[in-house]
Design a protein around this motif. Structure first.
Motif, PDB file in Angstrom:
ATOM      1  N   THR A 191       0.842  -1.197   0.000  1.00 31.89           N
ATOM      2  CA  THR A 191       0.000   0.000   0.000  1.00 31.89           C
ATOM      3  C   THR A 191       0.880   1.250   0.000  1.00 31.89           C
ATOM      4  O   THR A 191       1.644   1.448   0.946  1.00 31.89           O
ATOM      5  CB  THR A 191      -0.915   0.025   1.245  1.00 31.89           C
ATOM      6  OG1 THR A 191      -1.708  -1.164   1.244  1.00 31.89           O
ATOM      7  CG2 THR A 191      -1.823   1.243   1.241  1.00 31.89           C
TER       8      THR A 191
ATOM      9  N   SER B  83       1.864   5.120   0.595  1.00 33.02           N
ATOM     10  CA  SER B  83       1.529   5.970   1.738  1.00 33.02           C
ATOM     11  C   SER B  83       0.237   6.742   1.488  1.00 33.02           C
ATOM     12  O   SER B  83       0.068   7.392   0.453  1.00 33.02           O
ATOM     13  CB  SER B  83       2.670   6.956   1.995  1.00 33.02           C
ATOM     14  OG  SER B  83       2.257   7.908   2.954  1.00 33.02           O
ATOM     15  N   ARG B  84      -0.681   6.649   2.458  1.00 34.97           N
ATOM     16  CA  ARG B  84      -1.950   7.382   2.368  1.00 34.97           C
ATOM     17  C   ARG B  84      -1.728   8.875   2.603  1.00 34.97           C
ATOM     18  O   ARG B  84      -2.599   9.689   2.304  1.00 34.97           O
ATOM     19  CB  ARG B  84      -2.940   6.857   3.418  1.00 34.97           C
ATOM     20  CG  ARG B  84      -3.341   5.401   3.210  1.00 34.97           C
ATOM     21  CD  ARG B  84      -4.367   5.254   2.141  1.00 34.97           C
ATOM     22  NE  ARG B  84      -4.871   3.889   2.039  1.00 34.97           N
ATOM     23  CZ  ARG B  84      -5.753   3.512   1.137  1.00 34.97           C
ATOM     24  NH1 ARG B  84      -6.241   4.387   0.268  1.00 34.97           N
ATOM     25  NH2 ARG B  84      -6.166   2.265   1.071  1.00 34.97           N
ATOM     26  N   ASP B  85      -0.580   9.237   3.163  1.00 31.55           N
ATOM     27  CA  ASP B  85      -0.275  10.652   3.420  1.00 31.55           C
ATOM     28  C   ASP B  85       0.143  11.396   2.155  1.00 31.55           C
ATOM     29  O   ASP B  85       0.240  12.620   2.165  1.00 31.55           O
ATOM     30  CB  ASP B  85       0.848  10.776   4.466  1.00 31.55           C
ATOM     31  CG  ASP B  85       0.444  10.186   5.807  1.00 31.55           C
ATOM     32  OD1 ASP B  85      -0.775  10.194   6.111  1.00 31.55           O
ATOM     33  OD2 ASP B  85       1.333   9.712   6.536  1.00 31.55           O
TER      34      ASP B  85
ATOM     35  N   SER C  14      -0.880  12.481  -1.328  1.00 40.66           N
ATOM     36  CA  SER C  14      -2.013  12.606  -2.261  1.00 40.66           C
ATOM     37  C   SER C  14      -1.571  12.364  -3.704  1.00 40.66           C
ATOM     38  O   SER C  14      -2.388  11.994  -4.548  1.00 40.66           O
ATOM     39  CB  SER C  14      -2.656  13.991  -2.138  1.00 40.66           C
ATOM     40  OG  SER C  14      -1.700  14.990  -2.398  1.00 40.66           O
TER      41      SER C  14
ATOM     42  N   TRP D 234      -2.282   8.699  -5.004  1.00 44.00           N
ATOM     43  CA  TRP D 234      -3.639   8.161  -5.114  1.00 44.00           C
ATOM     44  C   TRP D 234      -4.494   8.915  -6.127  1.00 44.00           C
ATOM     45  O   TRP D 234      -4.135   9.994  -6.575  1.00 44.00           O
ATOM     46  CB  TRP D 234      -4.316   8.172  -3.739  1.00 44.00           C
ATOM     47  CG  TRP D 234      -3.627   7.234  -2.800  1.00 44.00           C
ATOM     48  CD1 TRP D 234      -2.638   7.540  -1.901  1.00 44.00           C
ATOM     49  CD2 TRP D 234      -3.816   5.814  -2.716  1.00 44.00           C
ATOM     50  NE1 TRP D 234      -2.217   6.408  -1.256  1.00 44.00           N
ATOM     51  CE2 TRP D 234      -2.915   5.328  -1.722  1.00 44.00           C
ATOM     52  CE3 TRP D 234      -4.658   4.914  -3.358  1.00 44.00           C
ATOM     53  CZ2 TRP D 234      -2.843   3.980  -1.381  1.00 44.00           C
ATOM     54  CZ3 TRP D 234      -4.592   3.570  -3.014  1.00 44.00           C
ATOM     55  CH2 TRP D 234      -3.680   3.119  -2.031  1.00 44.00           C
TER      56      TRP D 234
ATOM     57  N   GLU E 283     -10.294   1.796  -5.752  1.00 42.21           N
ATOM     58  CA  GLU E 283      -9.175   2.713  -5.542  1.00 42.21           C
ATOM     59  C   GLU E 283      -8.143   2.522  -6.643  1.00 42.21           C
ATOM     60  O   GLU E 283      -7.888   1.404  -7.083  1.00 42.21           O
ATOM     61  CB  GLU E 283      -8.523   2.461  -4.176  1.00 42.21           C
ATOM     62  CG  GLU E 283      -9.435   2.821  -3.013  1.00 42.21           C
ATOM     63  CD  GLU E 283      -8.710   2.701  -1.686  1.00 42.21           C
ATOM     64  OE1 GLU E 283      -8.313   3.746  -1.144  1.00 42.21           O
ATOM     65  OE2 GLU E 283      -8.534   1.567  -1.215  1.00 42.21           O
TER      66      GLU E 283
ATOM     67  N   ASN F  35      -2.601  -4.820  -3.107  1.00 45.60           N
ATOM     68  CA  ASN F  35      -2.154  -4.563  -1.744  1.00 45.60           C
ATOM     69  C   ASN F  35      -1.507  -5.782  -1.093  1.00 45.60           C
ATOM     70  O   ASN F  35      -1.401  -6.852  -1.695  1.00 45.60           O
ATOM     71  CB  ASN F  35      -3.280  -3.962  -0.895  1.00 45.60           C
ATOM     72  CG  ASN F  35      -4.254  -4.976  -0.348  1.00 45.60           C
ATOM     73  OD1 ASN F  35      -4.181  -6.170  -0.616  1.00 45.60           O
ATOM     74  ND2 ASN F  35      -5.189  -4.500   0.444  1.00 45.60           N
TER      75      ASN F  35
END
Length: 197
Positions: free
Chosen positions: A15, A17-19, A21, A24, A46, A90
């Motif tokens: 995955t 990093s969701r931090d 932007s 994604w 996603e 993932n």
């Protein structure tokens, strides 16, 4: 017989990093458990960007077999699918890129036909999720016929699958029509209104 490990190259996902932007909301599908609701995998809820695909996840090329190895749904079923385009995935999913002497569709159907055996191999984790041990998967014995035989088997099963998918889509269409008719007649009273007019 050979082993499942020798049937292809195994890849682990991840995955980004969701931090970030910039990782994604791109165009590259990122397959997770919730995306694995059919056997042909080409899209997901996603998506990652090119930068995200190169930072924290891995590519599964078209024709790879994806198998969910961790998640709560493993207690009911083992999601398995084949990628119809390049995707990322993932860490709960493993990808198998078939070896040269292994037809991807044959491997897909072999795994699907062994779902009950796979379900028996699911271990319980402390948090209620199921886990499929990679070592147990690696050691599964596979009777691998010649490539022409693999093609023949996959063609027959693929034809049946296409028919099942067509029937499923027809059922969805018929259900939608029935709902529309029901609403028209019994909720909106269209025939009564038409008569009154």
């Amino acid at each position: 017989p050979t082993t499942l490990e020798r049937c292809g190259k195994w890849i682990s996902g991840g995955t980004p990093s969701r931090d970030r932007s910039d990782f994604w909301d791109g165009t590259i599908p990122w397959i997770s458990a919730k995306s694995m609701n059919c056997i042909r995998l080409s899209d997901s809820e996603e998506r990652v960007t090119l930068l995200g695909a190169e930072n924290g996840t891995r590519y599964a090329p078209k024709g790879s077999i994806l198998i969910l190895v961790r998640g709560s749904m493993l207690h009911q079923r083992i999601p398995i699918g084949i990628t119809t385009k390049d995707v990322t995935f993932n860490q709960d999913v493993k990808a198998i890129v078939p070896a040269l002497d292994v037809l991807a569709e044959f491997l897909l159907y072999w795994l699907l036909s062994n779902e009950s055996k796979l379900l028996e191999m699911v271990e319980f984790t402390g948090i209620g999720a199921g886990k499929l041990s990679t070592d147990l998967l690696y050691n599964m014995k596979v009777k691998l016929p010649s490539l022409p035989e693999q093609r023949a088997i996959a063609r027959i099963l693929g034809t049946l699958d296409d028919k099942i998918e067509l029937n499923r889509r027809m059922n969805e269409t018929l259900e939608a029509l029935a709902r529309t008719l029901f609403k028209s007649w019994f909720v909106d009273f269209d025939p009564v209104r038409a008569k009154a007019d």
